[in-house]
Design a protein around this motif. Structure first.
Motif, mmCIF file in Angstrom:
data_model
loop_
_atom_site.group_PDB
_atom_site.id
_atom_site.type_symbol
_atom_site.label_atom_id
_atom_site.label_comp_id
_atom_site.label_asym_id
_atom_site.label_seq_id
_atom_site.Cartn_x
_atom_site.Cartn_y
_atom_site.Cartn_z
ATOM 1 N N THR A 120 0.836 -1.202 0.000
ATOM 2 C CA THR A 120 0.000 0.000 0.000
ATOM 3 C C THR A 120 0.868 1.248 0.000
ATOM 4 O OG1 THR A 120 -1.743 -1.152 1.219
ATOM 5 C CG2 THR A 120 -1.812 1.253 1.240
ATOM 6 N N TYR A 122 1.663 4.786 1.008
ATOM 7 C CA TYR A 122 1.314 5.665 2.123
ATOM 8 C C TYR A 122 1.580 7.133 1.784
ATOM 9 C CZ TYR A 122 1.467 7.787 6.778
ATOM 10 O OH TYR A 122 1.264 8.607 7.863
ATOM 11 N N LYS A 123 2.685 7.383 1.095
ATOM 12 C CA LYS A 123 3.059 8.767 0.793
ATOM 13 C C LYS A 123 3.950 8.793 -0.445
ATOM 14 C CE LYS A 123 5.347 12.753 3.012
ATOM 15 N NZ LYS A 123 6.121 13.176 4.209
ATOM 16 N N GLU A 134 6.603 5.923 -0.304
ATOM 17 C CA GLU A 134 6.662 5.251 0.993
ATOM 18 C C GLU A 134 5.548 4.210 1.046
ATOM 19 O OE1 GLU A 134 6.544 6.071 5.827
ATOM 20 O OE2 GLU A 134 6.457 7.768 4.429
ATOM 21 N N LYS A 136 3.714 0.866 3.176
ATOM 22 C CA LYS A 136 3.479 0.506 4.571
ATOM 23 C C LYS A 136 2.684 -0.784 4.672
ATOM 24 C CE LYS A 136 3.153 4.030 8.203
ATOM 25 N NZ LYS A 136 2.299 5.022 8.859
ATOM 26 N N SER A 141 7.298 0.395 7.606
ATOM 27 C CA SER A 141 7.287 1.127 6.344
ATOM 28 C C SER A 141 8.698 1.156 5.756
ATOM 29 C CB SER A 141 6.770 2.555 6.552
ATOM 30 O OG SER A 141 7.669 3.290 7.365
ATOM 31 N N GLU A 157 -2.104 8.138 -2.753
ATOM 32 C CA GLU A 157 -2.137 7.496 -1.443
ATOM 33 C C GLU A 157 -3.274 6.478 -1.373
ATOM 34 O OE1 GLU A 157 -3.391 8.851 3.029
ATOM 35 O OE2 GLU A 157 -2.148 10.248 1.877
#
Length: 199
Positions: A120, A122-123, A134, A136, A141, A157
């Motif tokens: 997934t 995240y950022k 990023e 996670k 992460s 995201e």
């Protein structure tokens, strides 16, 4: 190396990559399984794409094996298995092939190890020459560095990033996944209704 009878579990679309000599070539990634284990495969002969159809049984000869990853090139042979050559692949092998490693385990991996998996986002942070994705999971992460073809790909995201052949390196004293010559990303959007290739 003796021939290997396998069942195809999945394959990416063919994509272009640049060699160290700056030549543009084509390849695709696949995952196949025997009765005892599964393998990630780098296929450098895209004319074989039709044989790498999900649930197809094929026989691979003259392949190379590098760090547990099979490599199929122009000198390799891939043929359709006859009905009596088909194998039974246990469910737990298929499940293991589809499972992604925990990020905690990736962070503890050996330098230059190659990793694959669905994670997934995240950022996303876009810098001048690199994009930092990023990812996670419940275990932690890690940053994924994209450059060149994988610089600022269209994702947001919550999307799922399917990573193929990303290398573990240490950047700023932190374990980081970095794209290499044969890296590939597929994006599964947040609604999980369709799979699209990163452009």
């Amino acid at each position: 190396m003796e021939s290997l009878t396998v069942m195809v579990l999945k394959a990416t679309d063919p994509f272009e990559y640049k060699t160290p000599k700056n030549e543009v070539k084509n390849m695709f990634h696949a995952i196949v399984a025997t009765e005892n284990q599964y393998f990630h495969v780098k296929v450098f002969n895209i004319s074989l794409k039709e044989k790498f159809t999900k649930n197809n049984f094929i026989i691979i000869s003259n392949y190379l094996e590098n760090k547990g990853i099979l490599e199929i090139n122009k000198t390799s042979s891939v043929s359709e298995a006859t009905p009596n050559q088909k194998i039974e692949v246990p469910y737990d092998i298929i499940k293991s092939a589809n499972d992604s490693p925990k990020i905690w385990d990736i962070r503890k991996g050996a330098a230059n190890a190659e990793f694959y998996g669905l994670f997934t986002l995240y950022k996303k942070t876009v810098k001048k020459t690199n994009t930092y994705y990023e990812i996670k999971d419940a275990s932690g992460s890690i940053e994924v560095v994209g450059r060149g073809k994988w610089f600022d790909i269209s994702c947001k995201e919550g999307d799922k990033l399917q990573l193929f052949c990303f290398h573990l390196e240490s950047m700023k004293s932190q374990p980081t996944l970095v794209c290499g010559e044969h890296s590939f990303i597929k994006i599964l959007d947040k609604s999980c209704t369709h799979l699209k290739n990163a452009q």
